[in-house]
Design an enzyme around this catalytic site. Structure first.
Site, PDB file in Angstrom:
ATOM      1  N   LYS A  96       0.833  -1.212   0.000  1.00 58.99           N
ATOM      2  CA  LYS A  96       0.000   0.000   0.000  1.00 58.99           C
ATOM      3  C   LYS A  96       0.860   1.252   0.000  1.00 58.99           C
ATOM      4  CE  LYS A  96      -1.736   1.619   4.015  1.00 58.99           C
ATOM      5  NZ  LYS A  96      -1.388   3.044   4.200  1.00 58.99           N
ATOM      6  N   ASN A  97       1.860   1.285   0.882  1.00 60.78           N
ATOM      7  CA  ASN A  97       2.638   2.514   1.050  1.00 60.78           C
ATOM      8  C   ASN A  97       3.568   2.805  -0.121  1.00 60.78           C
ATOM      9  OD1 ASN A  97       1.327   2.896   3.415  1.00 60.78           O
ATOM     10  ND2 ASN A  97       3.083   2.507   4.754  1.00 60.78           N
ATOM     11  N   CYS A 118      -5.540  13.038  12.465  1.00 55.48           N
ATOM     12  CA  CYS A 118      -5.339  11.635  12.137  1.00 55.48           C
ATOM     13  C   CYS A 118      -5.367  10.843  13.428  1.00 55.48           C
ATOM     14  CB  CYS A 118      -4.002  11.522  11.435  1.00 55.48           C
ATOM     15  SG  CYS A 118      -3.193   9.970  11.609  1.00 55.48           S
ATOM     16  N   ARG A 163      -8.409  -0.403   4.587  1.00 57.12           N
ATOM     17  CA  ARG A 163      -7.429   0.535   4.033  1.00 57.12           C
ATOM     18  C   ARG A 163      -6.120  -0.175   3.679  1.00 57.12           C
ATOM     19  NH1 ARG A 163      -5.466   4.245   7.883  1.00 57.12           N
ATOM     20  NH2 ARG A 163      -4.156   4.708   6.124  1.00 57.12           N
ATOM     21  N   ILE A 217       8.068   7.141  16.743  1.00 53.18           N
ATOM     22  CA  ILE A 217       7.691   7.849  15.507  1.00 53.18           C
ATOM     23  C   ILE A 217       6.416   8.671  15.682  1.00 53.18           C
ATOM     24  CG2 ILE A 217       7.213   7.596  13.018  1.00 53.18           C
ATOM     25  CD1 ILE A 217      10.023   6.644  13.767  1.00 53.18           C
ATOM     26  N   ASP A 250       4.796   0.738  11.971  1.00 55.45           N
ATOM     27  CA  ASP A 250       3.585   0.040  11.523  1.00 55.45           C
ATOM     28  C   ASP A 250       3.533  -1.411  12.003  1.00 55.45           C
ATOM     29  OD1 ASP A 250       2.829   2.337  10.268  1.00 55.45           O
ATOM     30  OD2 ASP A 250       3.230   1.654   8.232  1.00 55.45           O
ATOM     31  N   ARG A 281       0.259  14.639  13.277  1.00 60.79           N
ATOM     32  CA  ARG A 281       0.792  14.412  11.926  1.00 60.79           C
ATOM     33  C   ARG A 281       0.854  15.694  11.094  1.00 60.79           C
ATOM     34  NH1 ARG A 281      -1.022   8.596   9.495  1.00 60.79           N
ATOM     35  NH2 ARG A 281       0.968   8.542   8.443  1.00 60.79           N
ATOM     36  N   PRO A 282       1.732  16.614  11.467  1.00 63.63           N
ATOM     37  CA  PRO A 282       1.849  17.854  10.695  1.00 63.63           C
ATOM     38  C   PRO A 282       2.462  17.619   9.313  1.00 63.63           C
ATOM     39  CG  PRO A 282       3.532  17.741  12.404  1.00 63.63           C
ATOM     40  CD  PRO A 282       2.669  16.527  12.575  1.00 63.63           C
ATOM     41  N   LEU A 293       7.137  19.859   7.191  1.00 65.21           N
ATOM     42  CA  LEU A 293       8.357  19.528   6.438  1.00 65.21           C
ATOM     43  C   LEU A 293       8.068  19.494   4.932  1.00 65.21           C
ATOM     44  CD1 LEU A 293       9.741  16.656   8.720  1.00 65.21           C
ATOM     45  CD2 LEU A 293      10.422  19.065   8.696  1.00 65.21           C
TER      46      LEU A 293
HETATM   47  C1  UD1 Z   1       4.392   6.897   6.261  1.00 60.81           C
HETATM   48  C2  UD1 Z   1       3.542   5.672   6.104  1.00 60.81           C
HETATM   49  C3  UD1 Z   1       3.039   5.195   7.459  1.00 60.81           C
HETATM   50  C4  UD1 Z   1       4.210   4.984   8.405  1.00 60.81           C
HETATM   51  C5  UD1 Z   1       5.081   6.236   8.459  1.00 60.81           C
HETATM   52  C6  UD1 Z   1       6.342   6.050   9.284  1.00 60.81           C
HETATM   53  C7  UD1 Z   1       2.549   5.945   3.923  1.00 60.81           C
HETATM   54  C8  UD1 Z   1       1.323   6.174   3.118  1.00 60.81           C
HETATM   55  N1  UD1 Z   1       2.410   5.980   5.245  1.00 60.81           N
HETATM   56  O1  UD1 Z   1       3.569   7.935   6.798  1.00 60.81           O
HETATM   57  O2  UD1 Z   1       2.337   3.964   7.274  1.00 60.81           O
HETATM   58  O3  UD1 Z   1       3.714   4.721   9.699  1.00 60.81           O
HETATM   59  O4  UD1 Z   1       5.486   6.613   7.130  1.00 60.81           O
HETATM   60  O5  UD1 Z   1       7.083   4.993   8.792  1.00 60.81           O
HETATM   61  O6  UD1 Z   1       3.606   5.683   3.378  1.00 60.81           O
HETATM   62  N2  UD1 Z   1       6.282  14.734  10.609  1.00 60.81           N
HETATM   63  C9  UD1 Z   1       6.365  16.083  10.925  1.00 60.81           C
HETATM   64  N3  UD1 Z   1       6.225  16.983   9.905  1.00 60.81           N
HETATM   65  C10 UD1 Z   1       6.032  16.608   8.607  1.00 60.81           C
HETATM   66  C11 UD1 Z   1       5.975  15.237   8.311  1.00 60.81           C
HETATM   67  C12 UD1 Z   1       6.094  14.311   9.333  1.00 60.81           C
HETATM   68  O7  UD1 Z   1       6.535  16.455  12.078  1.00 60.81           O
HETATM   69  O8  UD1 Z   1       5.917  17.478   7.744  1.00 60.81           O
HETATM   70  C13 UD1 Z   1       6.391  13.736  11.707  1.00 60.81           C
HETATM   71  C14 UD1 Z   1       5.077  12.946  11.858  1.00 60.81           C
HETATM   72  O9  UD1 Z   1       4.162  13.628  12.660  1.00 60.81           O
HETATM   73  C15 UD1 Z   1       5.576  11.670  12.496  1.00 60.81           C
HETATM   74  C16 UD1 Z   1       6.948  11.480  11.853  1.00 60.81           C
HETATM   75  O10 UD1 Z   1       7.339  12.743  11.342  1.00 60.81           O
HETATM   76  O11 UD1 Z   1       5.703  11.846  13.871  1.00 60.81           O
HETATM   77  C17 UD1 Z   1       6.977  10.437  10.752  1.00 60.81           C
HETATM   78  O12 UD1 Z   1       6.089  10.793   9.743  1.00 60.81           O
HETATM   79  P1  UD1 Z   1       6.317  10.404   8.210  1.00 60.81           P
HETATM   80  O13 UD1 Z   1       7.590   9.647   8.049  1.00 60.81           O
HETATM   81  O14 UD1 Z   1       6.135  11.638   7.401  1.00 60.81           O
HETATM   82  O15 UD1 Z   1       5.109   9.419   7.961  1.00 60.81           O
HETATM   83  P2  UD1 Z   1       4.063   9.444   6.789  1.00 60.81           P
HETATM   84  O16 UD1 Z   1       4.760   9.719   5.500  1.00 60.81           O
HETATM   85  O17 UD1 Z   1       2.906  10.278   7.157  1.00 60.81           O
END
Ligand code: UD1
Length: 452
Positions: free
Chosen positions: A55-56, A149, A431, A361, A339, A154-155, A158
């Site tokens: 999926k991811n 979420c 999902r 995470i 996950d 989940r901001p 970045l």
């Molecule tokens: C992806 C995966 C999800 C997995 C996660 C971590 C998909 C569709 N989803 O989610 O299944 O659990 O990676 O391996 O691929 N963060 C910030 N600011 C940002 C972006 C992220 O602070 O702009 C923080 C998030 O809140 C979180 C951490 O960084 O605490 C990791 O998030 P991220 O790696 O971005 O996960 P996703 O891409 O949302």
């Protein structure tokens, strides 16, 4: 190219629904019905299950098809409600989407708009991945904030900071993102504070057709990033360092569509292994990639399971009673994946001894613990730490999926428990797990979905 130019090209009416696309779309609708998964626990799982496409990986790949002119045929695409949500967005944007079985063919030539409606954004948080692709392809993007979420705040700070560095002008107003770029984006050096998977993907999409070179420092190293880079490279992108902490993208003027096969789902694989282990079973996974879960397999061995890998087959044989797993700390790849935390926790609930989890995470990723406790688990949660005292047996109970992987944990607990479990809020499971009931039934589980 501005999106508006190509609307007039569309002569075929809007994309036809072939059997596969409609089944993918149906998947999404199914989640809204009130259904219960009835599980009769206490059966040892034995046999083989096939692993689907990830999926991811499929979600960013589908967003990436926007950038590649022509028809990209994505194979091994899982039939999931999140994939259906991506297909809905592509179709809304004007792309022609067809398919059959696990194949989704996206013709991005007829793309004719650059907005994603609020309803489609809310269907799936990862819809934010369309941001980088849309700005790169059309020079603009209009969408609502993906919002809250179940895993915490989940901001997307970045993602936005990086796209601004690449030259996009982004206004955030009243829950909406209004983005424009004058001409092509401009390559630059971007250092991420955290190796965010989604932010790395958005940068890769935006940088592939930007002017000049982009470097991403502290890039995410997940296999799904490598998969996305492999697809973009096949389409003509110039990317070096995929899977490493520093990635360089030399922008090219255009990308051309290419067929691509989605990598196997490493979290689906871990989920089935945990189900096999929790029931004292013997399972073989077919079509998996054991290299992607190399840091998870030692936890199964520590619990007393024998794990064997041969090519794309992985087999697990569990003892009658599992041992505790001393400590599980979630980390960015290649560390232990967040996950996989919930499925492993369900397994340790019935292990002999104390297992400790540290979630590094996401801030709020222990909601499933409350539901596991209803089934007789002994778990104490304090901030990022969860301590599981294994019990001899769980007992079936009415419980609710709290999120996708939390739902998987409850299925595992239900399979291992004595008696009957009724699991609600199955849209979370839909999902991320294709054919979950069929796969588990085929290895001896007793479970079926009923309408409430
Ligand atoms: C992806 C995966 C999800 C997995 C996660 C971590 C998909 C569709 N989803 O989610 O299944 O659990 O990676 O391996 O691929 N963060 C910030 N600011 C940002 C972006 C992220 O602070 O702009 C923080 C998030 O809140 C979180 C951490 O960084 O605490 C990791 O998030 P991220 O790696 O971005 O996960 P996703 O891409 O949302």
């Amino acid at each position: 190219m501005q999106a508006r130019e190509c609307c007039a090209d569309r002569t075929d009416g809007f994309p036809q629904k072939t059997a596969a696309v409609s089944s993918i779309l149906l998947c999404g609708e199914m989640g809204l019905k009130m259904e219960i998964l009835k599980i009769e626990g206490g059966r040892r799982l034995e046999g083989a299950v096939g692993i689907h496409g990830a999926k991811n990986s499929a979600l960013p790949l589908l967003a990436a098809t926007l950038l590649a002119r022509g028809t990209s045929e994505i194979t091994n695409c899982p039939q999931l409600s999140d994939v259906a949500a991506s297909v809905n967005i592509l179709r809304h944007l004007g792309c022609r989407v067809t398919g059959s079985g696990g194949t989704v063919a996206v013709d991005s030539l007829p793309l004719c708009r650059s907005d994603v409606p609020d309803g489609l954004m809310r269907e799936m948080r990862s819809s934010i991945i369309f941001l980088g692709a849309l700005i790169a392809r059309t020079g603009e993007a209009h969408m609502s904030f993906p919002g809250g979420c179940e895993l915490g705040a989940r901001p997307i700070d970045l993602h936005l900071a990086a796209l601004r560095q690449l030259g996009a002008e982004i206004r955030e107003e009243r829950g909406r993102l209004e983005c424009r770029a004058a001409g092509r984006l401009k390559g630059t050096a971007i250092a991420l504070d955290f190796p965010s998977v989604g932010a790395t993907e958005n940068i890769l999409l935006a940088a592939s057709t930007a002017e000049g070179e982009t470097t991403i420092l502290n890039a995410a190293r997940e296999p799904e990033i490598v998969d996305l880079c492999a697809y973009l490279t096949r389409c003509g992108a110039k990317i070096h360092g995929a899977g490493e902490g520093a990635i360089t993208v030399e922008g090219v003027e255009r990308l051309n569509a290419s067929p691509f096969r989605v990598m196997p789902d490493r979290i689906e694989a871990v989920t089935y292994l945990a189900a096999g282990a929790a029931t004292g079973g013997r399972l073989t996974l077919r079509g998996a990639d054991p290299r992607h879960i190399a840091t998870v397999l030692p936890a199964f061995e520590e619990a007393g399971c024998t794990v064997r890998c041969a090519g794309d087959e992985l087999s697990l044989s569990a003892p009658q009673r599992l041992r505790r797993v001393r400590s599980v700390r979630t980390m960015p790849y290649p560390g232990f994946p967040t996950d996989a935390q919930a499925p492993l926790m369900a397994m340790t609930c019935v292990a002999d001894g104390t297992s400790v989890f540290v979630e590094n995470i996401f801030e709020n990723r222990y909601k499933h613990a409350g539901e596991l406790i209803r089934m007789g688990a002994n778990i104490k949660v304090e901030g990022r730490v969860a301590v599981v005292e294994g019990v001899r047996a769980l007992s079936g109970a009415p419980v609710e999926c709290t999120d996708l992987r939390g739902g998987a944990a409850l299925v595992i607990a239900g399979l291992a428990a004595e008696g009957s479990t009724s699991l609600r809020s199955l849209h979370h499971l839909d999902r991320g797990y294709e054919g979950l009931e069929d796969a588990l039934q085929s290895v001896g589980a007793s479970l079926h979905r009923i309408k409430e």
